[in-house]
Design an enzyme around this catalytic site. Sequence first.
Site, PDB file in Angstrom:
ATOM      1  N   ASP A   1       0.822  -1.200   0.227  1.00 51.68           N
ATOM      2  CA  ASP A   1      -0.152  -0.002   0.230  1.00 51.68           C
ATOM      3  C   ASP A   1       0.493   1.165  -0.505  1.00 51.68           C
ATOM      4  O   ASP A   1       2.174   0.787   0.067  1.00 51.68           O
ATOM      5  CB  ASP A   1      -0.655  -0.422   0.907  1.00 51.68           C
ATOM      6  CG  ASP A   1      -0.374   0.501   2.649  1.00 51.68           C
ATOM      7  OD1 ASP A   1       0.853   0.435   2.217  1.00 51.68           O
ATOM      8  OD2 ASP A   1      -1.183   0.346   3.341  1.00 51.68           O
ATOM      9  N   HIS A   2       0.484   2.172   0.584  1.00 49.55           N
ATOM     10  CA  HIS A   2       0.948   3.906   0.282  1.00 49.55           C
ATOM     11  C   HIS A   2       1.851   3.641   1.368  1.00 49.55           C
ATOM     12  O   HIS A   2       2.615   4.669   1.198  1.00 49.55           O
ATOM     13  CB  HIS A   2      -0.198   4.820   0.252  1.00 49.55           C
ATOM     14  CG  HIS A   2      -0.840   5.009   1.465  1.00 49.55           C
ATOM     15  ND1 HIS A   2      -1.926   3.750   1.096  1.00 49.55           N
ATOM     16  CD2 HIS A   2      -1.078   5.475   2.955  1.00 49.55           C
ATOM     17  CE1 HIS A   2      -2.546   3.977   2.816  1.00 49.55           C
ATOM     18  NE2 HIS A   2      -1.571   5.621   3.177  1.00 49.55           N
TER      19      HIS A   2
ATOM     20  N   CYS B   1       2.432  -2.659   3.619  1.00 51.98           N
ATOM     21  CA  CYS B   1       2.375  -1.861   4.487  1.00 51.98           C
ATOM     22  C   CYS B   1       2.377  -0.968   5.584  1.00 51.98           C
ATOM     23  O   CYS B   1       4.241  -1.104   5.700  1.00 51.98           O
ATOM     24  CB  CYS B   1       1.088  -2.644   4.837  1.00 51.98           C
ATOM     25  SG  CYS B   1       0.262  -2.706   6.232  1.00 51.98           S
ATOM     26  N   GLY B   2       1.943   0.116   6.021  1.00 46.12           N
ATOM     27  CA  GLY B   2       3.216   0.884   7.072  1.00 46.12           C
ATOM     28  C   GLY B   2       3.948  -0.210   8.622  1.00 46.12           C
ATOM     29  O   GLY B   2       5.072   0.118   8.444  1.00 46.12           O
ATOM     30  N   THR B   3       2.891  -0.826   8.852  1.00 46.61           N
ATOM     31  CA  THR B   3       2.928  -2.014  10.284  1.00 46.61           C
ATOM     32  C   THR B   3       3.709  -3.666   9.698  1.00 46.61           C
ATOM     33  O   THR B   3       4.427  -3.936   9.629  1.00 46.61           O
ATOM     34  CB  THR B   3       2.474  -1.790  10.734  1.00 46.61           C
ATOM     35  OG1 THR B   3       0.774  -2.625  10.319  1.00 46.61           O
ATOM     36  CG2 THR B   3       2.142  -0.501  11.822  1.00 46.61           C
ATOM     37  N   GLY B   4       2.968  -3.530   8.313  1.00 44.18           N
ATOM     38  CA  GLY B   4       3.501  -5.206   7.851  1.00 44.18           C
ATOM     39  C   GLY B   4       1.376  -5.613   8.297  1.00 44.18           C
ATOM     40  O   GLY B   4       1.456  -6.706   8.078  1.00 44.18           O
TER      41      GLY B   4
ATOM     42  N   GLY C   1      -2.082  -4.811   8.926  1.00 46.64           N
ATOM     43  CA  GLY C   1      -2.805  -5.474   7.947  1.00 46.64           C
ATOM     44  C   GLY C   1      -3.513  -5.756   7.240  1.00 46.64           C
ATOM     45  O   GLY C   1      -4.502  -6.652   7.277  1.00 46.64           O
TER      46      GLY C   1
ATOM     47  N   HIS D   1       9.396 -24.189   9.168  1.00 48.80           N
ATOM     48  CA  HIS D   1       8.311 -24.487  10.371  1.00 48.80           C
ATOM     49  C   HIS D   1       7.324 -23.960  10.065  1.00 48.80           C
ATOM     50  O   HIS D   1       6.038 -24.908  10.001  1.00 48.80           O
ATOM     51  CB  HIS D   1       8.276 -23.676  11.662  1.00 48.80           C
ATOM     52  CG  HIS D   1       9.750 -24.598  12.482  1.00 48.80           C
ATOM     53  ND1 HIS D   1       9.633 -23.951  14.043  1.00 48.80           N
ATOM     54  CD2 HIS D   1      10.851 -24.693  12.503  1.00 48.80           C
ATOM     55  CE1 HIS D   1      11.153 -24.724  14.409  1.00 48.80           C
ATOM     56  NE2 HIS D   1      11.576 -25.261  13.345  1.00 48.80           N
ATOM     57  N   ASN D   2       6.660 -22.917   9.075  1.00 51.80           N
ATOM     58  CA  ASN D   2       5.291 -22.625   8.847  1.00 51.80           C
ATOM     59  C   ASN D   2       5.486 -22.530   6.755  1.00 51.80           C
ATOM     60  O   ASN D   2       4.104 -22.442   6.359  1.00 51.80           O
ATOM     61  CB  ASN D   2       5.670 -20.780   9.173  1.00 51.80           C
ATOM     62  CG  ASN D   2       5.510 -21.313  10.741  1.00 51.80           C
ATOM     63  OD1 ASN D   2       6.075 -20.636  10.696  1.00 51.80           O
ATOM     64  ND2 ASN D   2       4.718 -21.815  11.462  1.00 51.80           N
TER      65      ASN D   2
ATOM     66  N   ARG E   1       7.183   1.507   7.805  1.00 58.23           N
ATOM     67  CA  ARG E   1       7.547   2.134   8.092  1.00 58.23           C
ATOM     68  C   ARG E   1       7.978   1.910   9.808  1.00 58.23           C
ATOM     69  O   ARG E   1       8.303   2.388  11.037  1.00 58.23           O
ATOM     70  CB  ARG E   1       6.085   2.818   9.379  1.00 58.23           C
ATOM     71  CG  ARG E   1       5.757   3.595   8.298  1.00 58.23           C
ATOM     72  CD  ARG E   1       4.405   4.045   7.989  1.00 58.23           C
ATOM     73  NE  ARG E   1       3.721   4.630   7.073  1.00 58.23           N
ATOM     74  CZ  ARG E   1       1.807   5.180   6.836  1.00 58.23           C
ATOM     75  NH1 ARG E   1       1.222   4.529   7.384  1.00 58.23           N
ATOM     76  NH2 ARG E   1       1.962   5.445   5.533  1.00 58.23           N
TER      77      ARG E   1
ATOM     78  N   ARG F   1       7.550 -32.555  11.432  1.00 59.03           N
ATOM     79  CA  ARG F   1       5.446 -32.667  12.369  1.00 59.03           C
ATOM     80  C   ARG F   1       5.339 -31.433  11.896  1.00 59.03           C
ATOM     81  O   ARG F   1       4.199 -30.813  12.247  1.00 59.03           O
ATOM     82  CB  ARG F   1       6.314 -32.532  13.819  1.00 59.03           C
ATOM     83  CG  ARG F   1       7.520 -31.606  13.691  1.00 59.03           C
ATOM     84  CD  ARG F   1       8.138 -31.620  14.982  1.00 59.03           C
ATOM     85  NE  ARG F   1       9.043 -30.410  16.151  1.00 59.03           N
ATOM     86  CZ  ARG F   1      10.285 -30.578  15.534  1.00 59.03           C
ATOM     87  NH1 ARG F   1      10.199 -31.170  14.649  1.00 59.03           N
ATOM     88  NH2 ARG F   1      10.714 -29.224  15.619  1.00 59.03           N
ATOM     89  N   HIS F   2       5.774 -29.975  11.212  1.00 57.89           N
ATOM     90  CA  HIS F   2       5.395 -28.953  10.870  1.00 57.89           C
ATOM     91  C   HIS F   2       4.307 -28.792   9.382  1.00 57.89           C
ATOM     92  O   HIS F   2       3.980 -28.335   9.656  1.00 57.89           O
ATOM     93  CB  HIS F   2       6.388 -27.790  10.787  1.00 57.89           C
ATOM     94  CG  HIS F   2       7.831 -28.268  11.195  1.00 57.89           C
ATOM     95  ND1 HIS F   2       7.607 -27.030  12.282  1.00 57.89           N
ATOM     96  CD2 HIS F   2       8.783 -28.619  11.299  1.00 57.89           C
ATOM     97  CE1 HIS F   2       8.549 -27.250  13.613  1.00 57.89           C
ATOM     98  NE2 HIS F   2       9.352 -28.804  12.282  1.00 57.89           N
TER      99      HIS F   2
ATOM    100  N   ARG G   1       1.022 -29.887  11.040  1.00 57.16           N
ATOM    101  CA  ARG G   1       0.791 -28.211  11.772  1.00 57.16           C
ATOM    102  C   ARG G   1      -0.032 -27.662  10.798  1.00 57.16           C
ATOM    103  O   ARG G   1      -0.624 -26.744  10.998  1.00 57.16           O
ATOM    104  CB  ARG G   1       1.046 -28.160  12.979  1.00 57.16           C
ATOM    105  CG  ARG G   1       2.448 -28.069  13.740  1.00 57.16           C
ATOM    106  CD  ARG G   1       3.702 -28.149  14.677  1.00 57.16           C
ATOM    107  NE  ARG G   1       3.759 -29.047  15.451  1.00 57.16           N
ATOM    108  CZ  ARG G   1       5.040 -29.453  16.261  1.00 57.16           C
ATOM    109  NH1 ARG G   1       6.290 -28.575  15.548  1.00 57.16           N
ATOM    110  NH2 ARG G   1       5.012 -30.573  17.145  1.00 57.16           N
TER     111      ARG G   1
HETATM  112  C1  RB5 Z   1      -1.869   3.051   6.375  1.00 51.06           C
HETATM  113  O1  RB5 Z   1      -2.166   4.167   6.512  1.00 51.06           O
HETATM  114  C2  RB5 Z   1      -1.977   1.976   7.375  1.00 51.06           C
HETATM  115  O2  RB5 Z   1      -3.060   1.971   8.469  1.00 51.06           O
HETATM  116  C3  RB5 Z   1      -1.294   0.525   6.045  1.00 51.06           C
HETATM  117  O3  RB5 Z   1      -0.332   1.347   5.646  1.00 51.06           O
HETATM  118  C4  RB5 Z   1      -0.433   0.296   7.139  1.00 51.06           C
HETATM  119  O4  RB5 Z   1       0.344   0.799   8.660  1.00 51.06           O
HETATM  120  C5  RB5 Z   1      -2.065  -1.092   8.415  1.00 51.06           C
HETATM  121  O5  RB5 Z   1      -1.592  -1.993   8.975  1.00 51.06           O
END
Ligand code: RB5
Length: 144
Positions: free
Chosen positions: A7-8, A64-67, A69, A97-98, A108, A131-132, A135
């Site tokens: 995303d942005h 995404c910003g945090t990964g 969402g 494992h996964n 970010r 075993r993995h 699971r």
């Molecule tokens: C977008 O502003 C932000 O919410 C998205 O990139 C992400 O961090 C969501 O989890």
Amino acid sequence: MIVIGSDHGAFELKAVLVAHLQKKGIEVLDCGVFDATSVDYPDVAKNVCEKVKTGDYEFGILLCGTGIGISIAANKIDGIRCALLNSEYAAEKAKQHNNANVIAMGGRVLGPDLAINILDAFMAAEFEGGRHQNRINKIHELEK
Ligand code: RB5
């Protein structure tokens, strides 16, 4: 071939990772986005995960910003095992494992060097099976 989308909040990190993969001679399908115009990360997750599910790609990368969402959205899709990664150790385990078929990172949260090292650690590791696999089968049972 690897498929990637962001995303942005992470299009700049995406460009860094695409360049890194291409430098290594790895083909990448870049699904965008390419600028800071606001988009909805579930749409990006759906697009990339549908491509992963075709079997034509080794794995997918979602940013995404945090990964957070985008990984939550990806893990709603049957057949997807998306690992949100913040360390090289977790990257190695996500494959061993996964057997993650999608990895997520936050543009970010991570600097470009760490993100590259995480990606390389994931690609260098091998799934251990046994075993993995049992699971993982149980994870997909939860989809029913
Ligand atoms: C977008 O502003 C932000 O919410 C998205 O990139 C992400 O961090 C969501 O989890």
